[in-house]
Design an enzyme around this catalytic site. Structure first.
Site, PDB file in Angstrom:
ATOM      1  N   SER A 127       0.825  -1.209   0.000  1.00  0.00           N
ATOM      2  CA  SER A 127       0.000   0.000   0.000  1.00  0.00           C
ATOM      3  C   SER A 127       0.858   1.257   0.000  1.00  0.00           C
ATOM      4  CB  SER A 127      -0.841   0.061   1.277  1.00  0.00           C
ATOM      5  OG  SER A 127      -1.702  -1.027   1.365  1.00  0.00           O
ATOM      6  N   HIS A 148      -1.021  -2.881  -7.394  1.00  0.00           N
ATOM      7  CA  HIS A 148      -1.770  -2.512  -6.194  1.00  0.00           C
ATOM      8  C   HIS A 148      -3.266  -2.672  -6.443  1.00  0.00           C
ATOM      9  CE1 HIS A 148      -2.961   0.686  -3.041  1.00  0.00           C
ATOM     10  NE2 HIS A 148      -2.788  -0.478  -2.455  1.00  0.00           N
ATOM     11  N   GLU A 160      -3.542  -0.412  -9.688  1.00  0.00           N
ATOM     12  CA  GLU A 160      -2.479   0.537 -10.018  1.00  0.00           C
ATOM     13  C   GLU A 160      -1.242  -0.276 -10.408  1.00  0.00           C
ATOM     14  OE1 GLU A 160      -3.451   4.338  -7.145  1.00  0.00           O
ATOM     15  OE2 GLU A 160      -2.471   2.628  -6.226  1.00  0.00           O
ATOM     16  N   ASN A 198      -3.818   5.872  -2.501  1.00  0.00           N
ATOM     17  CA  ASN A 198      -3.541   6.008  -1.064  1.00  0.00           C
ATOM     18  C   ASN A 198      -2.954   7.354  -0.688  1.00  0.00           C
ATOM     19  OD1 ASN A 198      -4.651   3.594  -0.421  1.00  0.00           O
ATOM     20  ND2 ASN A 198      -2.725   2.475  -0.261  1.00  0.00           N
TER      21      ASN A 198
HETATM   22  N1  CAA Z   1     -16.926 -11.465  -2.828  1.00  0.00           N
HETATM   23  C1  CAA Z   1     -18.131 -11.590  -3.395  1.00  0.00           C
HETATM   24  N2  CAA Z   1     -19.171 -10.805  -3.088  1.00  0.00           N
HETATM   25  C2  CAA Z   1     -18.976  -9.860  -2.154  1.00  0.00           C
HETATM   26  C3  CAA Z   1     -17.731  -9.678  -1.494  1.00  0.00           C
HETATM   27  C4  CAA Z   1     -16.688 -10.532  -1.877  1.00  0.00           C
HETATM   28  N3  CAA Z   1     -15.481 -10.443  -1.336  1.00  0.00           N
HETATM   29  N4  CAA Z   1     -17.836  -8.657  -0.612  1.00  0.00           N
HETATM   30  C5  CAA Z   1     -19.111  -8.210  -0.688  1.00  0.00           C
HETATM   31  N5  CAA Z   1     -19.795  -8.942  -1.609  1.00  0.00           N
HETATM   32  C6  CAA Z   1     -21.176  -8.778  -2.023  1.00  0.00           C
HETATM   33  C7  CAA Z   1     -22.139  -8.808  -0.840  1.00  0.00           C
HETATM   34  O1  CAA Z   1     -22.451 -10.140  -0.471  1.00  0.00           O
HETATM   35  C8  CAA Z   1     -23.346  -8.085  -1.403  1.00  0.00           C
HETATM   36  O2  CAA Z   1     -24.061  -8.991  -2.228  1.00  0.00           O
HETATM   37  P1  CAA Z   1     -25.664  -8.943  -2.310  1.00  0.00           P
HETATM   38  O3  CAA Z   1     -25.992  -7.566  -2.856  1.00  0.00           O
HETATM   39  O4  CAA Z   1     -25.989 -10.032  -3.266  1.00  0.00           O
HETATM   40  O5  CAA Z   1     -26.125  -9.161  -0.906  1.00  0.00           O
HETATM   41  C9  CAA Z   1     -22.703  -7.047  -2.330  1.00  0.00           C
HETATM   42  O6  CAA Z   1     -21.354  -7.479  -2.577  1.00  0.00           O
HETATM   43  C10 CAA Z   1     -22.668  -5.669  -1.714  1.00  0.00           C
HETATM   44  O7  CAA Z   1     -22.070  -5.753  -0.417  1.00  0.00           O
HETATM   45  P2  CAA Z   1     -22.712  -5.150   0.901  1.00  0.00           P
HETATM   46  O8  CAA Z   1     -24.182  -5.305   0.877  1.00  0.00           O
HETATM   47  O9  CAA Z   1     -21.964  -5.735   2.072  1.00  0.00           O
HETATM   48  O10 CAA Z   1     -22.343  -3.627   0.989  1.00  0.00           O
HETATM   49  P3  CAA Z   1     -22.161  -2.447  -0.072  1.00  0.00           P
HETATM   50  O11 CAA Z   1     -23.302  -2.345  -1.007  1.00  0.00           O
HETATM   51  O12 CAA Z   1     -21.778  -1.262   0.753  1.00  0.00           O
HETATM   52  O13 CAA Z   1     -20.902  -2.819  -0.949  1.00  0.00           O
HETATM   53  C11 CAA Z   1     -18.554  -2.406  -1.002  1.00  0.00           C
HETATM   54  C12 CAA Z   1     -19.707  -3.190  -0.365  1.00  0.00           C
HETATM   55  C13 CAA Z   1     -18.448  -2.805  -2.487  1.00  0.00           C
HETATM   56  C14 CAA Z   1     -17.301  -2.854  -0.259  1.00  0.00           C
HETATM   57  C15 CAA Z   1     -18.780  -0.868  -0.915  1.00  0.00           C
HETATM   58  O14 CAA Z   1     -19.181  -0.528   0.381  1.00  0.00           O
HETATM   59  C16 CAA Z   1     -17.570  -0.067  -1.282  1.00  0.00           C
HETATM   60  O15 CAA Z   1     -17.250   0.132  -2.434  1.00  0.00           O
HETATM   61  N6  CAA Z   1     -16.805   0.442  -0.251  1.00  0.00           N
HETATM   62  C17 CAA Z   1     -15.593   1.214  -0.441  1.00  0.00           C
HETATM   63  C18 CAA Z   1     -14.431   0.271  -0.498  1.00  0.00           C
HETATM   64  C19 CAA Z   1     -13.128   0.999  -0.742  1.00  0.00           C
HETATM   65  O16 CAA Z   1     -13.027   2.215  -0.736  1.00  0.00           O
HETATM   66  N7  CAA Z   1     -12.079   0.188  -0.960  1.00  0.00           N
HETATM   67  C20 CAA Z   1     -10.744   0.705  -1.122  1.00  0.00           C
HETATM   68  C21 CAA Z   1     -10.025   0.575   0.204  1.00  0.00           C
HETATM   69  S1  CAA Z   1      -8.398   1.272   0.141  1.00  0.00           S
HETATM   70  C22 CAA Z   1      -7.457   0.062  -0.508  1.00  0.00           C
HETATM   71  O17 CAA Z   1      -7.892  -1.020  -0.796  1.00  0.00           O
HETATM   72  C23 CAA Z   1      -6.026   0.385  -0.757  1.00  0.00           C
HETATM   73  C24 CAA Z   1      -5.074   0.197   0.341  1.00  0.00           C
HETATM   74  O18 CAA Z   1      -3.875  -0.015   0.028  1.00  0.00           O
HETATM   75  C25 CAA Z   1      -5.401   0.323   1.788  1.00  0.00           C
HETATM   76  P1  NAD Z   2      -3.563  -9.580   6.069  1.00  0.00           P
HETATM   77  O1  NAD Z   2      -2.972  -9.472   7.426  1.00  0.00           O
HETATM   78  O2  NAD Z   2      -5.025  -9.812   5.939  1.00  0.00           O
HETATM   79  O3  NAD Z   2      -2.852 -10.776   5.259  1.00  0.00           O
HETATM   80  C1  NAD Z   2      -1.480 -10.993   5.211  1.00  0.00           C
HETATM   81  C2  NAD Z   2      -1.277 -12.494   5.011  1.00  0.00           C
HETATM   82  O4  NAD Z   2       0.101 -12.742   4.764  1.00  0.00           O
HETATM   83  C3  NAD Z   2      -1.663 -13.323   6.245  1.00  0.00           C
HETATM   84  O5  NAD Z   2      -2.564 -14.346   5.815  1.00  0.00           O
HETATM   85  C4  NAD Z   2      -0.343 -13.913   6.734  1.00  0.00           C
HETATM   86  O6  NAD Z   2      -0.479 -15.240   7.224  1.00  0.00           O
HETATM   87  C5  NAD Z   2       0.492 -13.897   5.474  1.00  0.00           C
HETATM   88  N1  NAD Z   2       1.930 -13.777   5.691  1.00  0.00           N
HETATM   89  C6  NAD Z   2       2.574 -12.920   6.506  1.00  0.00           C
HETATM   90  N2  NAD Z   2       3.912 -13.099   6.376  1.00  0.00           N
HETATM   91  C7  NAD Z   2       4.094 -14.058   5.436  1.00  0.00           C
HETATM   92  C8  NAD Z   2       5.220 -14.669   4.857  1.00  0.00           C
HETATM   93  N3  NAD Z   2       6.464 -14.310   5.196  1.00  0.00           N
HETATM   94  N4  NAD Z   2       5.026 -15.605   3.902  1.00  0.00           N
HETATM   95  C9  NAD Z   2       3.772 -15.973   3.538  1.00  0.00           C
HETATM   96  N5  NAD Z   2       2.653 -15.435   4.054  1.00  0.00           N
HETATM   97  C10 NAD Z   2       2.822 -14.492   4.998  1.00  0.00           C
HETATM   98  O7  NAD Z   2      -3.103  -8.268   5.284  1.00  0.00           O
HETATM   99  P2  NAD Z   2      -3.738  -7.611   3.964  1.00  0.00           P
HETATM  100  O8  NAD Z   2      -4.710  -6.578   4.366  1.00  0.00           O
HETATM  101  O9  NAD Z   2      -4.140  -8.698   3.030  1.00  0.00           O
HETATM  102  O10 NAD Z   2      -2.460  -6.839   3.381  1.00  0.00           O
HETATM  103  C11 NAD Z   2      -1.508  -7.506   2.578  1.00  0.00           C
HETATM  104  C12 NAD Z   2      -0.759  -6.477   1.764  1.00  0.00           C
HETATM  105  O11 NAD Z   2      -1.680  -5.805   0.894  1.00  0.00           O
HETATM  106  C13 NAD Z   2      -0.069  -5.382   2.589  1.00  0.00           C
HETATM  107  O12 NAD Z   2       1.117  -5.020   1.944  1.00  0.00           O
HETATM  108  C14 NAD Z   2      -1.101  -4.259   2.528  1.00  0.00           C
HETATM  109  O13 NAD Z   2      -0.535  -2.986   2.739  1.00  0.00           O
HETATM  110  C15 NAD Z   2      -1.616  -4.406   1.119  1.00  0.00           C
HETATM  111  N6  NAD Z   2      -2.956  -3.854   0.873  1.00  0.00           N
HETATM  112  C16 NAD Z   2      -3.902  -3.896   1.858  1.00  0.00           C
HETATM  113  C17 NAD Z   2      -5.161  -3.378   1.586  1.00  0.00           C
HETATM  114  C18 NAD Z   2      -6.248  -3.412   2.623  1.00  0.00           C
HETATM  115  O14 NAD Z   2      -7.281  -2.766   2.445  1.00  0.00           O
HETATM  116  N7  NAD Z   2      -6.098  -4.127   3.711  1.00  0.00           N
HETATM  117  C19 NAD Z   2      -5.465  -2.846   0.318  1.00  0.00           C
HETATM  118  C20 NAD Z   2      -4.456  -2.839  -0.669  1.00  0.00           C
HETATM  119  C21 NAD Z   2      -3.191  -3.330  -0.369  1.00  0.00           C
END
Ligand code: CAA
Ligand code: NAD
Length: 297
Positions: A127, A148, A160, A198
């Protein structure tokens, strides 16, 4: 650089989704976890997600019951779980999705450099960390990219694709084409902190947490404000729980350490406290909210 077989390291929140969409995209996939229990948990999540997606396709009339069953069987049949890194040796692309810790990621890539065939491309789903540092550690910087994906991987339509100054354009194109084949919109970005999403999203989450910590508004009202005022699918505090408080803290600690003069990067007090208490968000059942499985209480 033709990609047919893909390895994914880490089968957690992100890794299991990457395994799944790669299999849905027609690739053979090795899902690697160091621990058999974690692997089983990740594969279980894939089974539940495939079942949800196939039921939805049947309900919407996009597939018959038989087609849905075949689709699940074929997709699942492309996935092989392993706890042995040797199973990754003949992969064309290996994507790392383990814990957000740069030292652990670097030592993993250094080890993989000696295991996986020389022609393979390596990718990190980090991330926040510099792709270049992992690329250098792997010993194959020209065949290294950031890929990503977003959470939940099965539903978020973006990937990305991050290149460093050393990335071979052919490796970049192959990785981008892989993302497209998995059904994602691919955007290109240089190796800068947080890439595109991010860099914008994490400081926004920090502002929301600091607003809550100051007592300016309740968490419910902060979230409702962004949901109903801006049309975001979920508010910033729900999103922090969704991403994981540990991952969010690791991102910020890395940035604050590396870029101490960047005002957008700071660490809210409650984030540190909650992580220290093991309240990591949806995955542990409590973060800023209480969770029952996938549902917020
Ligand atoms: N696989 C299959 N289906 C899934 C699922 C999955 N993993 N997760 C959810 N669903 C399904 C649910 O079962 C639901 O299905 P039904 O409509 O048939 O019941 C449907 O998707 C919608 O889910 P929810 O009803 O739980 O809720 P929602 O309408 O709010 O949608 C969401 C969920 C798509 C996650 C939406 O809330 C959303 O887009 N949220 C924002 C997520 C976001 O911003 N993500 C980026 C995070 S940052 C990142 O990832 C980067 C990083 O490095 C940190
Ligand atoms: P998580 O804790 O859910 O999963 C990490 C997994 O890696 C665990 O199942 C753990 O058992 C495994 N693991 C740890 N060390 C290991 C090793 N040495 N060898 C093999 N497996 C190992 O974390 P996450 O949220 O899936 O994040 C994973 C990566 O993705 C991070 O770099 C995170 O920044 C990035 N990411 C996270 C998100 C998010 O929304 N959480 C979104 C985009 C990217």
């Amino acid at each position: 650089m033709e990609i047919k077989k893909v390895g994914v390291i880490g089968c957690g929140l992100m890794g299991h989704g990457i395994v799944q969409i790669a299999a849905q995209g027609g690739f053979d996939v090795v899902a690697f976890e160091a621990d058999a229990g974690a692997l089983e948990k990740g594969l279980g999540r894939i089974d539940r997600s495939l079942s949800k997606l196939s039921s939805r396709n049947v309900e919407k009339g996009k597939m018959t019951e038989d087609q849905a069953k075949d689709w699940v069987g074929t997709t699942r049949g492309r996935i092989e779980g392993s706890t042995d890194k040797a199973a990754l040796a003949d992969c064309d692309l290996v994507i790392e999705a383990i814990v957000e810790n740069l030292d652990i990621k670097k030592s993993l890539f250094a080890e993989l450099g000696g295991i996986v065939k020389d022609s393979a491309i390596f990718a990190s789903n980090t991330s926040s960390f510099p792709i270049k540092e992992m690329a250098d550690a792997s010993g194959r910087p020209s065949q290294f990219v950031g890929l990503h994906f977003f959470n939940p991987v099965q539903l978020m339509r973006l990937v990305e694709v991050v290149r460093t100054d050393d990335t071979d354009p052919a490796a970049f194109e192959a990785a981008k084409n892989f993302g497209t084949a998995c059904g994602k919109q691919a955007v290109a970005c240089k190796d800068t902190p947080g890439f595109v999403v991010n860099r914008l999203l994490v400081p926004y989450m920090v502002q929301a947490i600091q607003m809550l910590d100051r007592g300016d508004a309740t968490k419910e009202d902060i979230d409702a404000a962004m949901q109903f005022g801006c049309g975001y699918p979920m508010g910033p505090l729900t999103l922090t729980d969704y991403v994981g408080l540990d991952t969010t803290l690791s991102i910020l600690e890395g940035w604050v350490d590396r870029y101490p003069n960047e005002p957008a990067f700071s660490i809210p007090e409650s984030l540190r406290t909650k992580v220290a208490e093991g309240k990591l968000g949806r995955k542990t059942g409590e973060g800023y909210y209480a969770w029952e499985g996938d549902k917020k209480q």
